[in-house]
Design an enzyme around this catalytic site. Structure first.
Site, PDB file in Angstrom:
ATOM      1  N   LYS A 168       0.822  -1.219   0.000  1.00 26.21           N
ATOM      2  CA  LYS A 168       0.000   0.000   0.000  1.00 26.21           C
ATOM      3  C   LYS A 168       0.847   1.256   0.000  1.00 26.21           C
ATOM      4  CE  LYS A 168      -3.676  -2.551   0.647  1.00 26.21           C
ATOM      5  NZ  LYS A 168      -4.874  -2.597  -0.134  1.00 26.21           N
TER       6      LYS A 168
HETATM    7  C1  LIG Z   1      -0.770  -7.624   2.453  1.00 29.11           C
HETATM    8  C2  LIG Z   1      -1.946  -7.553   1.538  1.00 29.11           C
HETATM    9  N1  LIG Z   1      -2.012  -8.423   0.521  1.00 29.11           N
HETATM   10  C3  LIG Z   1      -3.058  -8.409  -0.329  1.00 29.11           C
HETATM   11  C4  LIG Z   1      -4.118  -7.527  -0.175  1.00 29.11           C
HETATM   12  C5  LIG Z   1      -5.230  -7.558  -1.176  1.00 29.11           C
HETATM   13  O1  LIG Z   1      -5.118  -6.492  -2.081  1.00 29.11           O
HETATM   14  P1  LIG Z   1      -6.408  -5.901  -2.793  1.00 29.11           P
HETATM   15  O2  LIG Z   1      -7.324  -5.455  -1.720  1.00 29.11           O
HETATM   16  O3  LIG Z   1      -5.902  -4.774  -3.602  1.00 29.11           O
HETATM   17  O4  LIG Z   1      -7.012  -7.005  -3.587  1.00 29.11           O
HETATM   18  C6  LIG Z   1      -4.088  -6.611   0.878  1.00 29.11           C
HETATM   19  C7  LIG Z   1      -5.153  -5.621   1.130  1.00 29.11           C
HETATM   20  O5  LIG Z   1      -5.802  -5.134   0.334  1.00 29.11           O
HETATM   21  C8  LIG Z   1      -2.960  -6.594   1.726  1.00 29.11           C
HETATM   22  O6  LIG Z   1      -2.866  -5.700   2.700  1.00 29.11           O
HETATM   23  N1  LIG Z   2      -6.347  -4.989   2.523  1.00 26.96           N
HETATM   24  C1  LIG Z   2      -6.751  -3.631   2.483  1.00 26.96           C
HETATM   25  C2  LIG Z   2      -8.240  -3.466   2.356  1.00 26.96           C
HETATM   26  C3  LIG Z   2      -8.596  -2.121   1.749  1.00 26.96           C
HETATM   27  O1  LIG Z   2      -8.209  -2.133   0.420  1.00 26.96           O
HETATM   28  P1  LIG Z   2      -8.066  -0.870  -0.505  1.00 26.96           P
HETATM   29  O2  LIG Z   2      -7.090  -1.313  -1.534  1.00 26.96           O
HETATM   30  O3  LIG Z   2      -9.394  -0.567  -1.051  1.00 26.96           O
HETATM   31  O4  LIG Z   2      -7.544   0.274   0.313  1.00 26.96           O
HETATM   32  C4  LIG Z   2      -6.171  -2.937   3.699  1.00 26.96           C
HETATM   33  O5  LIG Z   2      -5.047  -3.232   4.040  1.00 26.96           O
HETATM   34  O6  LIG Z   2      -6.808  -2.121   4.315  1.00 26.96           O
END
Ligand SMILES: Cc1ncc(COP(=O)(O)O)c(C=O)c1O
Ligand SMILES: N[C@@H](CCOP(=O)(O)O)C(=O)O
Length: 462
Positions: A112
């Site tokens: 993120k």
């Molecule tokens: C460590 C981790 N892996 C995978 C995901 C999944 O990614 P997305 O929500 O973009 O599908 C998340 C949260 O979103 C995450 O924090």
């Molecule tokens: N796994 C995510 C969930 C939120 O996802 P987002 O990509 O819409 O911000 C988190 O870590 O909060």
């Protein structure tokens, strides 16, 4: 470039207004009117670019010069200046058919950071040049919240409130969010799960009076700029692999809210020749079930060893559906109304065939996740976090003999020691993570009750 809503009821607008709108005012998600296509020659040119240069090239196709080049450049270099790897997202070769793209070298040790350190700079810039009030409201299963808070803590003109599910994030994730003591940060720990948190914030964004009165801005992947920033590392990974001979390149993505993998879908539409886009989930396998059966039906939340992916209602599924329906906003709105009324969406026939051509998908069970962590530690001395382990399990299931797979390492294992400890592996924490355990926490525990959450927000935003 202009942006419109998947539901078709928002007037087209530019880049900065799209960022500020977050969730589209008609309840849909913002998408570009036309996706720019990068020619194979241009792609070849991009092979020599650094991560930051690639970022600038990709964004130049989307920002309409609303941000002068030098300003954008400064934001990009500042955003990635505090990453622990000069390549920002280095590629690690595990064996001849598997690479891991390490997306965890930012300040909060998860993917993120790549989009959210930039978004912090961008919001700060918009606050300064446009005089906009920036009151961020977000929901997190642990990583988005930590990265977003880190991106804007202490920044003038910005306040941030993050909702996380109480006791359903890892200890390190909780500490990363709640040990921040800047007065522009509010952590609400909600008695419920991530879907409950996301539902409340989406309802508040959809209440246009409330959204306008309190200047609510989004940092979740409902905001198109999050998706766009995440496309950069798809291009970077593909181009860094270099000449893979005749081998095709797959990308395996640990998935929950469908934002990361949707960025890959967008990169593919921009002309990046990804062979297979592989969705890896945990026991909350709604996306796997959709790809296998054509039915998208949220429900049956389970807590797993990969808590950041404990998600049933995947926000960006709507963006994918919009493209699956050939950008027909009327049909898309009918499907979304069907989801609200019947609790599910079903696609069949030619549409279902397209879903199966677009993605492969695997839901990984808890024990399999631990087994994979143990196996890669033993065979390659490479420690995976549990989310990345799901991605590796999916690579093992779908990687073909004439293919190379890049699996995204979405978090550093130190963030999820609860799961790692179950494998018997003892890890050393990086110093910034160890330091968190000594710091006081600041959070307010609230019931899963919209009215109670609204009261907290009103008091905070003023
Ligand atoms: C460590 C981790 N892996 C995978 C995901 C999944 O990614 P997305 O929500 O973009 O599908 C998340 C949260 O979103 C995450 O924090
Ligand atoms: N796994 C995510 C969930 C939120 O996802 P987002 O990509 O819409 O911000 C988190 O870590 O909060």
């Amino acid at each position: 470039m202009e942006y419109i809503s998947t539901r078709g009821n928002v007037e087209a607008r530019g880049f900065i207004d799209t960022v500020l709108m977050g969730l589209a005012d008609d309840g849909g998600l913002m998408v570009p009117v036309q996706i720019p296509v990068i020619s194979p020659d241009m792609l070849e040119e991009w092979r020599k670019l650094s991560f930051q240069e690639l970022f600038l090239e990709i964004f130049s196709h989307y920002t309409n010069d609303e941000i002068p080049y030098d300003d954008l450049k400064e934001m990009v270099y500042t955003s990635y200046g505090n990453f622990r790897a000069p390549e920002v997202t280095p590629l690690h070769k595990v064996n001849d058919s598997l690479y891991v793209l390490e997306l965890f070298h930012g300040p909060t040790f998860a993917f993120k950071d790549v989009a959210l350190q930039f978004m912090g700079e961008l919001y700060s810039y918009i606050a300064k040049v446009r005089g906009e009030i920036i009151h961020i409201l977000g929901a997190t299963s642990g990583d988005t919240g930590a990265a977003a808070i880190q991106g804007v803590r202490g920044k003038e003109g910005i306040k941030i409130c993050i909702l996380h599910p109480h006791n359903k994030v890892s200890k390190v994730q909780e500490l990363q969010m709640t040990t921040v003591d800047d007065s522009n940060v509010l952590n609400l720990s909600v008695e419920g799960n991530f879907d409950d948190c996301q539902k409340v914030i989406k309802e508040l964004f959809a209440d246009l009076d409330f959204k306008g009165k309190y200047h609510l801005r989004a940092i979740n992947s409902i905001n198109f700029v999050r998706i766009l920033a995440q496309t950069v590392y798809y291009f970077y990974a593909y181009l860094q692999i270099g000449n893979s001979g005749s081998k095709k390149i797959n990308i395996s993505v640990p998935s929950g809210n469908f934002g990361n993998i949707f960025s890959g879908f967008l990169a593919q539409k921009m002309g990046l020749p990804i062979n297979k886009l592989i969705i890896a989930t945990n026991e909350n396998n709604i996306l796997e079930r959709f790809v296998l059966t054509g039915e998208y039906k949220p429900g049956g939340f389970t807590s797993t060893y990969s808590p950041s992916m404990d998600i049933q209602v995947a926000s960006n599924f709507e963006r994918y559906l919009y493209y699956l329906l050939d950008e027909d906003a009327v049909k898309l709105s009918e499907y979304m109304a069907g989801l609200a009324a019947d609790g599910k969406i079903t696609v069949d026939g030619e549409l279902f065939a397209r879903v199966q051509a677009d993605f492969a998908a695997l839901g990984v069970k808890n024990q399999q996740c631990l087994d994979i962590i143990g196996k890669y530690q033993q065979e390659y001395s490479y420690l995976l976090d549990p989310h990345t382990a799901c991605g590796i399990a999916a690579y093992e299931a779908f990687g073909g003999p004439d293919e190379v797979t890049v699996t995204f390492a979405t978090a550093h294992p130190a963030k999820f020691d609860e799961a790692i400890a179950l494998t018997g592996i003892k890890q050393e924490f990086p110093a910034p993570i160890s330091a968190l355990f000594e710091m006081p926490q600041h959070m307010t525990v609230v019931e899963h009750d919209k009215a109670a959450i609204v009261r907290e927000l009103q008091a905070f935003y003023g």
